[in-house]
Motif scaffolding. Structure first.
Motif, PDB file in Angstrom:
ATOM      1  N   ALA A 193       0.677  -1.286   0.074  1.00 14.08           N
ATOM      2  CA  ALA A 193       0.150   0.006  -0.038  1.00 14.08           C
ATOM      3  C   ALA A 193       0.794   1.279  -0.076  1.00 14.08           C
ATOM      4  O   ALA A 193       2.203   1.340   0.322  1.00 14.08           O
ATOM      5  N   PRO A 194       0.317   2.402  -0.474  1.00 12.90           N
ATOM      6  CA  PRO A 194       1.125   3.598  -0.485  1.00 12.90           C
ATOM      7  C   PRO A 194       1.573   4.062   0.979  1.00 12.90           C
ATOM      8  O   PRO A 194       1.045   3.880   1.991  1.00 12.90           O
ATOM      9  N   PHE A 195       2.793   4.501   0.764  1.00 11.86           N
ATOM     10  CA  PHE A 195       3.800   4.672   1.937  1.00 11.86           C
ATOM     11  C   PHE A 195       4.744   5.971   1.611  1.00 11.86           C
ATOM     12  O   PHE A 195       5.207   6.025   0.638  1.00 11.86           O
ATOM     13  N   ARG A 196       5.047   6.658   2.680  1.00 11.65           N
ATOM     14  CA  ARG A 196       6.059   7.774   2.577  1.00 11.65           C
ATOM     15  C   ARG A 196       7.478   7.234   2.865  1.00 11.65           C
ATOM     16  O   ARG A 196       7.512   6.146   3.573  1.00 11.65           O
ATOM     17  N   LEU A 197       8.509   7.462   2.240  1.00 15.95           N
ATOM     18  CA  LEU A 197       9.655   7.135   2.316  1.00 15.95           C
ATOM     19  C   LEU A 197      10.271   7.465   3.740  1.00 15.95           C
ATOM     20  O   LEU A 197      10.293   8.572   4.147  1.00 15.95           O
ATOM     21  N   ALA A 198      10.954   6.426   4.264  1.00 14.99           N
ATOM     22  CA  ALA A 198      11.639   6.798   5.549  1.00 14.99           C
ATOM     23  C   ALA A 198      12.743   7.651   5.303  1.00 14.99           C
ATOM     24  O   ALA A 198      13.465   7.652   4.220  1.00 14.99           O
ATOM     25  N   PRO A 199      13.278   8.618   6.184  1.00 13.17           N
ATOM     26  CA  PRO A 199      14.431   9.396   6.134  1.00 13.17           C
ATOM     27  C   PRO A 199      15.676   8.766   5.513  1.00 13.17           C
ATOM     28  O   PRO A 199      15.851   7.521   6.115  1.00 13.17           O
ATOM     29  N   GLY A 200      16.285   9.324   4.827  1.00 11.94           N
ATOM     30  CA  GLY A 200      17.725   8.676   4.236  1.00 11.94           C
ATOM     31  C   GLY A 200      17.610   7.630   3.082  1.00 11.94           C
ATOM     32  O   GLY A 200      18.395   7.062   2.708  1.00 11.94           O
ATOM     33  N   HIS A 201      16.177   7.300   2.668  1.00 15.21           N
ATOM     34  CA  HIS A 201      15.994   6.472   1.530  1.00 15.21           C
ATOM     35  C   HIS A 201      15.423   7.357   0.245  1.00 15.21           C
ATOM     36  O   HIS A 201      14.682   8.439   0.414  1.00 15.21           O
ATOM     37  N   GLU A 202      15.723   6.755  -0.796  1.00 13.94           N
ATOM     38  CA  GLU A 202      15.108   7.337  -2.096  1.00 13.94           C
ATOM     39  C   GLU A 202      14.400   6.436  -2.743  1.00 13.94           C
ATOM     40  O   GLU A 202      14.317   5.164  -2.633  1.00 13.94           O
ATOM     41  N   VAL A 203      13.753   6.911  -3.980  1.00 12.66           N
ATOM     42  CA  VAL A 203      12.696   5.759  -4.798  1.00 12.66           C
ATOM     43  C   VAL A 203      13.826   4.956  -5.174  1.00 12.66           C
ATOM     44  O   VAL A 203      13.188   3.713  -5.350  1.00 12.66           O
ATOM     45  N   GLN A 204      15.001   5.255  -5.662  1.00 11.59           N
ATOM     46  CA  GLN A 204      15.733   4.039  -6.278  1.00 11.59           C
ATOM     47  C   GLN A 204      15.965   3.033  -5.155  1.00 11.59           C
ATOM     48  O   GLN A 204      16.469   1.946  -5.689  1.00 11.59           O
ATOM     49  N   ASP A 205      16.077   3.207  -4.024  1.00 11.77           N
ATOM     50  CA  ASP A 205      16.485   2.256  -3.002  1.00 11.77           C
ATOM     51  C   ASP A 205      14.985   1.216  -3.032  1.00 11.77           C
ATOM     52  O   ASP A 205      15.442   0.048  -2.857  1.00 11.77           O
ATOM     53  N   VAL A 206      13.718   1.821  -3.077  1.00 11.74           N
ATOM     54  CA  VAL A 206      12.607   0.900  -3.193  1.00 11.74           C
ATOM     55  C   VAL A 206      12.671   0.134  -4.449  1.00 11.74           C
ATOM     56  O   VAL A 206      12.548  -1.166  -4.542  1.00 11.74           O
ATOM     57  N   ALA A 207      13.037   0.918  -5.666  1.00 13.79           N
ATOM     58  CA  ALA A 207      13.244   0.034  -6.989  1.00 13.79           C
ATOM     59  C   ALA A 207      14.207  -1.047  -6.871  1.00 13.79           C
ATOM     60  O   ALA A 207      13.965  -2.185  -7.316  1.00 13.79           O
ATOM     61  N   ARG A 208      15.350  -0.754  -6.410  1.00 12.75           N
ATOM     62  CA  ARG A 208      16.454  -1.815  -6.179  1.00 12.75           C
ATOM     63  C   ARG A 208      16.039  -3.064  -5.291  1.00 12.75           C
ATOM     64  O   ARG A 208      16.056  -4.239  -5.768  1.00 12.75           O
ATOM     65  N   ARG A 209      15.353  -2.854  -4.269  1.00 11.88           N
ATOM     66  CA  ARG A 209      15.020  -4.033  -3.315  1.00 11.88           C
ATOM     67  C   ARG A 209      13.572  -4.562  -3.989  1.00 11.88           C
ATOM     68  O   ARG A 209      13.812  -5.797  -3.749  1.00 11.88           O
TER      69      ARG A 209
END
Length: 230
Positions: free
Chosen positions: A64-80
């Protein structure tokens, strides 16, 4: 484009995906509004029936939609997400039109183990990238009305309907009165029947982002690359 929230969705493709996007009036893949099909016997204007789900596009929620935790970027989500999907296999779903809790949606006749594995992996293995719910976000889920397992999931995973409570669905309307939901199902039967005659392939996950106006856009499509056993 900056995004307020991210999510992991399944966005159907092919003729079914095209119809669903047109019916809702928003194509999350292209980030574009679409002319709606003219269907007879609708209980109200299509724009009114779909005002709430329109901004999400034709999708099924996996995380579900979520805000990024501090220190992380969109590409961190994509990579994971790529790491997760590299090891999970494509599968098919046989869909049917359904009415649940006043909403009209497409649901699978059964949820195969591959679907459960995909949802569980995305929910659990990306969760450290999610910022905790704010009090306002939690209150919007009306936790006092949730059963205890759903409330625990809300507090732990940021969303109540996950893991053993997860139900895949492709939403086609906002919440409607019972008679309007029944009428909408009847109006959608004819155009959907040929599109549901064959199983729908689930072979990729979409990383999507919410823009300043609340509409979701595909950022990256991530294929399921696991090998199907012979």
């Amino acid at each position: 484009m900056p995004f307020r929230r991210l999510a992991l969705y399944h966005l159907p493709d092919g003729p079914l995906g095209a119809f669903g996007a047109a019916w809702l009036g928003w194509d999350a893949r292209r980030g574009a509004t679409l002319p709606r099909p003219e269907l007879p016997h609708l209980p109200d204007e299509a724009e009114t029936l779909t005002a709430v789900p329109m901004r999400y596009g034709f999708h099924a929620t996996l995380k579900a939609p979520f805000r990024l935790a501090p220190g992380h970027e969109v590409q961190d989500v994509a990579r994971r997400a790529r790491l997760v999907c590299d090891h999970l296999t494509p599968f098919d779903l046989q869909l049917e039109l359904a009415r649940d809790y006043g909403f009209v949606a497409l649901r699978p006749r059964q949820q195969p183990p591959q679907l459960q594995a995909l949802e569980q992996a995305l929910v659990t293995r990306l969760d450290d990238l999610r910022a905790p719910l704010s009090p306002e976000e939690r209150d919007r889920r009306r936790p006092d009305l949730l059963p205890e397992p759903a409330r625990r999931h809300l507090d732990h995973w940021g969303y109540p309907h996950v893991l053993e409570l997860f139900q895949y669905h492709l939403t086609l309307s906002g919440q409607l009165a019972a008679e309007d939901a029944k009428a909408l199902c009847q109006a959608l039967q004819a155009p959907l029947a040929p599109l549901l005659a064959q199983p729908m392939a689930v072979k990729a996950v979409a990383l999507v982002g919410e823009d300043a106006e609340g509409r979701f856009h595909q950022i990256e499509e991530i294929p399921l690359l696991g090998q199907i056993a012979d």
